[in-house]
Motif scaffolding. Structure first.
Motif, PDB file in Angstrom:
ATOM      1  N   ARG A  64       7.472  40.872 -20.314  1.00  0.00           N
ATOM      2  CA  ARG A  64       6.993  42.208 -19.983  1.00  0.00           C
ATOM      3  C   ARG A  64       6.346  42.276 -18.607  1.00  0.00           C
ATOM      4  O   ARG A  64       5.707  43.267 -18.252  1.00  0.00           O
ATOM      5  CB  ARG A  64       6.016  42.702 -21.057  1.00  0.00           C
ATOM      6  N   VAL A  65       6.511  41.228 -17.817  1.00  0.00           N
ATOM      7  CA  VAL A  65       6.017  41.178 -16.441  1.00  0.00           C
ATOM      8  C   VAL A  65       7.214  41.007 -15.516  1.00  0.00           C
ATOM      9  O   VAL A  65       8.042  40.109 -15.729  1.00  0.00           O
ATOM     10  CB  VAL A  65       5.017  40.026 -16.242  1.00  0.00           C
ATOM     11  N   ALA A  66       7.334  41.882 -14.515  1.00  0.00           N
ATOM     12  CA  ALA A  66       8.529  41.871 -13.662  1.00  0.00           C
ATOM     13  C   ALA A  66       8.160  41.891 -12.183  1.00  0.00           C
ATOM     14  O   ALA A  66       7.126  42.440 -11.781  1.00  0.00           O
ATOM     15  CB  ALA A  66       9.416  43.070 -13.991  1.00  0.00           C
ATOM     16  N   TYR A  67       9.043  41.267 -11.392  1.00  0.00           N
ATOM     17  CA  TYR A  67       8.999  41.333  -9.937  1.00  0.00           C
ATOM     18  C   TYR A  67      10.387  41.785  -9.493  1.00  0.00           C
ATOM     19  O   TYR A  67      11.376  41.541 -10.194  1.00  0.00           O
ATOM     20  CB  TYR A  67       8.696  39.965  -9.328  1.00  0.00           C
ATOM     21  N   LEU A  68      10.483  42.407  -8.322  1.00  0.00           N
ATOM     22  CA  LEU A  68      11.784  42.858  -7.835  1.00  0.00           C
ATOM     23  C   LEU A  68      12.126  42.186  -6.518  1.00  0.00           C
ATOM     24  O   LEU A  68      11.418  42.344  -5.534  1.00  0.00           O
ATOM     25  CB  LEU A  68      11.804  44.376  -7.651  1.00  0.00           C
ATOM     26  N   ARG A  69      13.213  41.435  -6.530  1.00  0.00           N
ATOM     27  CA  ARG A  69      13.787  40.891  -5.304  1.00  0.00           C
ATOM     28  C   ARG A  69      15.302  40.845  -5.383  1.00  0.00           C
ATOM     29  O   ARG A  69      15.995  41.155  -4.430  1.00  0.00           O
ATOM     30  CB  ARG A  69      13.239  39.481  -5.031  1.00  0.00           C
ATOM     31  N   SER A  70      15.822  40.482  -6.552  1.00  0.00           N
ATOM     32  CA  SER A  70      17.253  40.233  -6.685  1.00  0.00           C
ATOM     33  C   SER A  70      17.936  41.260  -7.567  1.00  0.00           C
ATOM     34  O   SER A  70      17.285  42.082  -8.241  1.00  0.00           O
ATOM     35  CB  SER A  70      17.483  38.840  -7.287  1.00  0.00           C
ATOM     36  N   LEU A  71      19.255  41.205  -7.584  1.00  0.00           N
ATOM     37  CA  LEU A  71      20.046  42.064  -8.461  1.00  0.00           C
ATOM     38  C   LEU A  71      19.684  41.817  -9.919  1.00  0.00           C
ATOM     39  O   LEU A  71      19.569  42.760 -10.719  1.00  0.00           O
ATOM     40  CB  LEU A  71      21.532  41.801  -8.228  1.00  0.00           C
ATOM     41  N   GLY A  72      19.477  40.551 -10.273  1.00  0.00           N
ATOM     42  CA  GLY A  72      19.083  40.233 -11.641  1.00  0.00           C
ATOM     43  C   GLY A  72      17.754  40.866 -12.012  1.00  0.00           C
ATOM     44  O   GLY A  72      17.571  41.357 -13.136  1.00  0.00           O
ATOM     45  N   ASP A  73      16.802  40.882 -11.064  1.00  0.00           N
ATOM     46  CA  ASP A  73      15.520  41.537 -11.314  1.00  0.00           C
ATOM     47  C   ASP A  73      15.719  43.027 -11.575  1.00  0.00           C
ATOM     48  O   ASP A  73      15.126  43.592 -12.499  1.00  0.00           O
ATOM     49  CB  ASP A  73      14.588  41.364 -10.114  1.00  0.00           C
ATOM     50  N   ALA A  74      16.541  43.678 -10.740  1.00  0.00           N
ATOM     51  CA  ALA A  74      16.774  45.119 -10.889  1.00  0.00           C
ATOM     52  C   ALA A  74      17.407  45.431 -12.237  1.00  0.00           C
ATOM     53  O   ALA A  74      17.057  46.428 -12.890  1.00  0.00           O
ATOM     54  CB  ALA A  74      17.658  45.624  -9.754  1.00  0.00           C
ATOM     55  N   ARG A  75      18.333  44.601 -12.659  1.00  0.00           N
ATOM     56  CA  ARG A  75      18.989  44.828 -13.950  1.00  0.00           C
ATOM     57  C   ARG A  75      17.991  44.717 -15.094  1.00  0.00           C
ATOM     58  O   ARG A  75      18.004  45.514 -16.042  1.00  0.00           O
ATOM     59  CB  ARG A  75      20.135  43.836 -14.128  1.00  0.00           C
ATOM     60  N   GLU A 119      23.343  44.740  -0.513  1.00  0.00           N
ATOM     61  CA  GLU A 119      22.227  45.484   0.059  1.00  0.00           C
ATOM     62  C   GLU A 119      21.043  45.438  -0.905  1.00  0.00           C
ATOM     63  O   GLU A 119      21.190  45.706  -2.098  1.00  0.00           O
ATOM     64  CB  GLU A 119      22.627  46.949   0.290  1.00  0.00           C
ATOM     65  N   ARG A 120      19.850  45.145  -0.388  1.00  0.00           N
ATOM     66  CA  ARG A 120      18.665  45.119  -1.239  1.00  0.00           C
ATOM     67  C   ARG A 120      17.931  46.457  -1.339  1.00  0.00           C
ATOM     68  O   ARG A 120      17.306  46.723  -2.378  1.00  0.00           O
ATOM     69  CB  ARG A 120      17.694  44.029  -0.764  1.00  0.00           C
ATOM     70  N   PRO A 121      17.933  47.333  -0.311  1.00  0.00           N
ATOM     71  CA  PRO A 121      17.208  48.601  -0.454  1.00  0.00           C
ATOM     72  C   PRO A 121      17.563  49.416  -1.702  1.00  0.00           C
ATOM     73  O   PRO A 121      16.661  49.987  -2.322  1.00  0.00           O
ATOM     74  CB  PRO A 121      17.553  49.350   0.846  1.00  0.00           C
ATOM     75  N   PRO A 122      18.842  49.479  -2.135  1.00  0.00           N
ATOM     76  CA  PRO A 122      19.128  50.264  -3.339  1.00  0.00           C
ATOM     77  C   PRO A 122      18.518  49.707  -4.620  1.00  0.00           C
ATOM     78  O   PRO A 122      18.479  50.412  -5.635  1.00  0.00           O
ATOM     79  CB  PRO A 122      20.666  50.234  -3.415  1.00  0.00           C
ATOM     80  N   LEU A 123      18.054  48.461  -4.608  1.00  0.00           N
ATOM     81  CA  LEU A 123      17.545  47.863  -5.838  1.00  0.00           C
ATOM     82  C   LEU A 123      16.319  48.602  -6.368  1.00  0.00           C
ATOM     83  O   LEU A 123      16.097  48.646  -7.579  1.00  0.00           O
ATOM     84  CB  LEU A 123      17.207  46.392  -5.616  1.00  0.00           C
ATOM     85  N   SER A 124      15.508  49.163  -5.478  1.00  0.00           N
ATOM     86  CA  SER A 124      14.325  49.887  -5.927  1.00  0.00           C
ATOM     87  C   SER A 124      14.581  51.381  -6.072  1.00  0.00           C
ATOM     88  O   SER A 124      13.683  52.127  -6.467  1.00  0.00           O
ATOM     89  CB  SER A 124      13.163  49.670  -4.944  1.00  0.00           C
ATOM     90  N   LYS A 125      15.803  51.794  -5.765  1.00  0.00           N
ATOM     91  CA  LYS A 125      16.114  53.227  -5.794  1.00  0.00           C
ATOM     92  C   LYS A 125      17.266  53.488  -6.761  1.00  0.00           C
ATOM     93  O   LYS A 125      17.058  53.604  -7.974  1.00  0.00           O
ATOM     94  CB  LYS A 125      16.444  53.700  -4.378  1.00  0.00           C
ATOM     95  N   GLU A 126      18.488  53.606  -6.248  1.00  0.00           N
ATOM     96  CA  GLU A 126      19.633  53.973  -7.083  1.00  0.00           C
ATOM     97  C   GLU A 126      19.841  53.015  -8.256  1.00  0.00           C
ATOM     98  O   GLU A 126      20.193  53.430  -9.355  1.00  0.00           O
ATOM     99  CB  GLU A 126      20.914  54.038  -6.247  1.00  0.00           C
ATOM    100  N   ALA A 127      19.611  51.727  -8.019  1.00  0.00           N
ATOM    101  CA  ALA A 127      19.861  50.744  -9.073  1.00  0.00           C
ATOM    102  C   ALA A 127      18.946  50.959 -10.275  1.00  0.00           C
ATOM    103  O   ALA A 127      19.354  50.763 -11.424  1.00  0.00           O
ATOM    104  CB  ALA A 127      19.669  49.328  -8.532  1.00  0.00           C
TER     105      ALA A 127
END
Length: 410
Positions: free
Chosen positions: A123-134, A42-50
């Motif tokens: 120091r620049v980040a984007y969020l799409r994947s589990l690796g990004d969230a980590r 699931e991708r929605p938790p990546l910007s929240k719980e993760a």
């Protein structure tokens, strides 16, 4: 069908399609192919719980690995697809293998829109994947300084999650307000107040002149002359559909992989679904849209599976979105017009819903915000009214004493 059903894209949409093929009674070969090393998650938790958790970020799987095995679904992970041979009906893998298909589903999703001036440093980040969230979660210790470019859903969800971790947050939005494309102004204002009440600084109408990454910080110089210094810069300025495979194969494109109402592409043996496809939306007069949402990925995955088997069922679902920020939930049914007039219905617990009517009186969209699930039931009813094409009296929508359920019977 005796040929193989192949799904490229092992996300929510692709996984749902694979299981739906079995639920439709198909007993032939099903192969689900993903380029990430993880089973569909699931991708929605990546910007929240993760992001909010302090421990290792673990994926919330769409289904446990044994379920795929039990259903006879072959899952190929860490397996990039590099080409489609439409004449021979086979796909080419990066490792040189070729896989034949009878029907092919492209569920390739989308990728974050890049901001070239930001560079690609650590120091620049984007969020799409589990690796990004980590990677993001690892940098959000209490006291960290986070700058977010983009006041849309992803940027604001990450801002809320970072504040829960104790990070200082500044949101930079070029448009006159946050959520400019996503929700009516009244809801956006409530979201702004929520964030500012939690200590987030929101800067709207702020263009960026320069971004510079230093050894111990990143600086963002705004057009007005102010410079913001942060430990991490997160870019959330939208997403672009992953269409490279489709384009190279000569499939029609239109802000995504162009499909008809059954999700078939310009090649009748190839379907596309989820974030990567642009389709005619029946609830909005056949207007071609591309939706990036969890529910749309689920619904289109299931619809595509049935149509790959010959059902020819048209898409008829009403768009639905949600976002959790702090203790509030925002829900949207339909496609709101940010400039349209709204009819407001006030609910308990300071929650409210904004309705938008088309010129002929049909309910076109509804958006609500409140603590917890305060607006969930009424947004669900509004979704049903939109799907029904109901023409409604604004006074009935405004009055909380008139139950929305009663309007369904009219």
């Amino acid at each position: 069908m005796s040929g193989e059903m192949v799904i490229v894209g092992a996300g929510e949409c692709g996984a749902r399609a694979a299981f739906a093929l079995r639920e439709c009674g198909y007993d032939g070969a099903v192969t689900l192919i993903g380029k990430e090393p993880h089973f569909p998650y699931e991708r929605p938790p990546l910007s929240k719980e993760a992001i909010q958790g302090k421990d290792d970020v673990r994926p919330k799987l769409v289904a446990e690995p044994e379920r795929y095995a039990d259903a006879g679904i072959a899952v190929m992970l860490s397996a990039p697809v590099v080409g489609i041979d439409r004449a021979e009906r086979r796909i080419a893998m990066a490792d040189g293998r070729a896989i034949a298909y009878d029907r092919l589903l492209l569920a390739t999703g989308c990728s974050p829109r890049r901001l070239p001036m930001a560079g690609e440093g650590p120091r620049v980040a984007y969020l799409r994947s589990l690796g990004d969230a980590r990677a993001i979660a690892a940098r959000l210790a209490s006291g960290a300084r986070l700058a977010v470019v983009g006041g849309g859903f992803i940027g604001l969800e990450l801002a809320a999650s970072a504040r829960k971790r104790g990070a200082g947050v500044t949101v930079i939005e070029a448009q006159p307000r946050i959520l400019m494309r996503g929700v009516p102004a009244g809801i956006a204002e409530r979201v702004r107040l929520l964030h500012e009440g939690q200590g987030v600084e929101i800067l709207c109408g702020s263009g960026i002149e320069r971004i510079e990454e230093l050894p111990d910080a990143v600086t963002i110089r705004l057009a007005g002359g102010r410079t913001i210094e942060a430990d991490l810069l997160l870019i959330g300025i939208g997403a672009v559909p992953n269409v490279a495979l489709a384009e190279a194969a000569g499939l029609a494109l239109d802000n995504g992989i162009a499909v008809d109402a059954t999700l078939a592409t310009s090649d009748p043996a190839i379907f596309a679904a989820g974030d990567c496809c642009a389709f005619p939306l029946a609830a909005h007069g056949g207007r071609r849209v591309r939706l990036e949402s969890w529910r749309n990925a689920q619904e289109q995955g299931a619809l595509a599976a049935g149509n790959m088997l010959g059902r020819a069922e048209p898409h008829g679902a009403v768009p639905w979105f949600w976002s959790d920020q702090y203790d509030h939930t925002l829900q949207i049914a339909g496609l709101p017009d940010p400039d349209a007039q709204c009819v407001r219905r006030d609910l308990a617990d300071d929650a409210f819903i904004l309705f938008q009517l088309a010129q002929d009186g049909r309910l076109a969209a509804a958006g609500g915000i409140g603590p917890g699930n305060a607006v969930a039931r009424d947004i669900r009813l509004a979704e049903m009214l939109i799907g029904k094409g109901a023409r409604l009296d604004p006074a009935s929508l405004r009055d909380p004493g008139i139950k929305l359920k009663s309007l369904l019977a009219d």
